[in-house]
Design a protein around this motif. Structure first.
Motif, PDB file in Angstrom:
ATOM      1  N   GLY A   1      -2.272   6.115  -1.000  1.00 12.93           N
ATOM      2  CA  GLY A   1      -2.450   4.699  -0.696  1.00 12.93           C
ATOM      3  C   GLY A   1      -3.918   4.324  -0.664  1.00 12.93           C
ATOM      4  O   GLY A   1      -4.807   5.167  -0.553  1.00 12.93           O
ATOM      5  N   THR A   2      -4.176   3.062  -0.755  1.00 15.05           N
ATOM      6  CA  THR A   2      -5.554   2.577  -0.734  1.00 15.05           C
ATOM      7  C   THR A   2      -6.121   2.671   0.674  1.00 15.05           C
ATOM      8  O   THR A   2      -5.505   2.185   1.625  1.00 15.05           O
TER       9      THR A   2
ATOM     10  N   THR B   1       0.812  -1.215   0.000  1.00 11.22           N
ATOM     11  CA  THR B   1       0.000   0.000   0.000  1.00 11.22           C
ATOM     12  C   THR B   1       0.845   1.263   0.000  1.00 11.22           C
ATOM     13  O   THR B   1       0.617   2.177  -0.801  1.00 11.22           O
TER      14      THR B   1
END
Length: 388
Positions: free
Chosen positions: A321-322, A73
């Motif tokens: 980032g997710t 991530t």
């Protein structure tokens, strides 16, 4: 110069049987030290090193402690992610080897509740961040209690070494310190990524003169000479993709040689070996090689790789980032916030170097192409003159 001495204790096992079994099986220094730390930590107050071990962090933020999901991530753009995965894989492999060869055969000495993958990751994390090499002892590695608590500064030139006369470790500083002033040590000429990998912190952007970013270059699998080029690389210990360090000041000659190999046509197959050899970090290749006929294509190839890497950094820095699904506890939220900040700081510093490289490459290519255009214009002018 001031010298701060630390008594150098011999490594004596509180549980001698554990040490004897490991030594009889010729366990190398690093896993031996890691096992020693685990053994002593499990004894708590019974260990002579209890005060020191109690002061060690239980879960540092070096990349050894990041989960695969966190690495994917937050470090999706950085090549340091691959090195972190390699390191984690090596530690796990070392543990599995010891478990198979030794721990499982002596469960009374190596109970799984003490010697397990979690404690091995912890102990190796301590070693990666705290082991020092002692020049006067032929580079032997050692843990130096309390001296390893000193913080890093790239602006100092200091070192730890062993003094035979006093049988102690001394710390040589390059400046005088006032009472109460913080004393720094250098962890070595490491990039921001390397400092995060082993020590769990990222210096402020622009403050590390040794900072660098790795650029990944690869052969084109559709290249008619792909197999021949790959064979030449492997002969010199290289692969595809291959990572090379970029700094604000430029890039290594080995990367240029690798790029020559990537863009070279089939009719230059006799030079593949020379290009691959120059791509390695052997001393023979330090002068570099030049192929003027490939210069423009090689620089354009590096620029394309550089811009692809920049796009990945930009995407991460813009997206952050997710996002995690579900609710997070306060502890999880704090961890996520800290990891994201370190990753953002790292990616910002690495992208800055890539931007600088991009600028240099674009300028060099522009100058080359404008020079070729001027030469062509001059040539056409002469042709018209002689036709009159």
């Amino acid at each position: 110069m001031r010298q701060l001495y630390y008594y150098l204790e011999r490594r004596e096992w509180s549980c001698p049987e554990v040490g004897n079994v490991l030594k009889k099986n010729f366990v190398p220094d690093w896993p031996l030290l890691a096992s020693y730390l685990i053994s002593e930590a499990s004894l708590m107050s019974s260990s002579r090193w209890n005060r020191y071990i109690s002061a060690l962090p239980r879960q540092p933020y070096s990349l050894l402690y990041w989960t695969p999901s966190e690495l994917d991530t937050y470090l999706v753009a950085s090549q340091i992610r691959a090195r972190a995965i390699e390191r984690i894989t090596n530690v796990i492999g070392t543990y599995n080897d010891l478990k198979l060869r030794i721990f499982s055969k002596h469960p009374e000495l190596f109970p799984e509740e003490v010697f397990n993958i979690d404690t091995f990751l912890w102990s190796f994390g301590i070693l990666f961040s705290r082991l020092v090499r002692l020049p006067s002892m032929n580079g032997k590695v050692a843990l130096v209690p309390w001296a390893d608590m000193l913080n890093h500064s790239p602006e100092v030139e200091t070192f730890l070494d062993y003094d035979k006369s006093s049988q102690g470790i001394f710390f040589m500083t390059d400046q005088s310190y006032q009472p109460g002033e913080q004393v720094f040590i250098s962890y070595g000429k490491k990039s921001n990524g390397e400092l995060l990998l082993s020590y769990g912190f990222v210096p402020k952007d622009g403050t590390n003169p040794n900072d660098s970013v790795e650029l990944s270059l690869s052969l084109n699998k559709s290249d008619k000479c792909y197999k021949e080029k790959l064979e030449a690389l492997r002969k010199h210990g290289l692969s595809t993709p291959q990572r090379f360090p970029l700094q604000i000041t430029g890039w290594p000659v080995e990367m240029m040689a690798y790029s020559y190999l990537v863009v070279s046509p089939p009719n230059m197959s006799r030079q593949f070996e020379e290009m691959a050899a120059a791509s390695s970090n052997g001393t023979a290749s330090k002068m570099g090689i030049k192929y003027p006929e490939l210069e423009e294509k090689a620089l354009q190839f590096i620029l394309d790789c550089c811009e692809l890497s920049i796009s990945k950094y930009t995407k991460f820095l813009e997206d952050g980032g997710t996002p995690d699904s579900g609710e997070l506890s306060a502890k999880q939220a704090n961890r996520k916030s800290l990891l994201k900040k370190m990753a953002t700081d790292l990616c910002t510093s690495e992208r800055r170097i890539l931007y600088r490289t991009q600028y240099i490459l674009r300028r060099r290519l522009r100058d080359m192409r404008s020079g070729e255009l001027r030469a062509l214009t001059l040539f056409n002018g002469f042709r018209k003159l002689f036709k009159q």
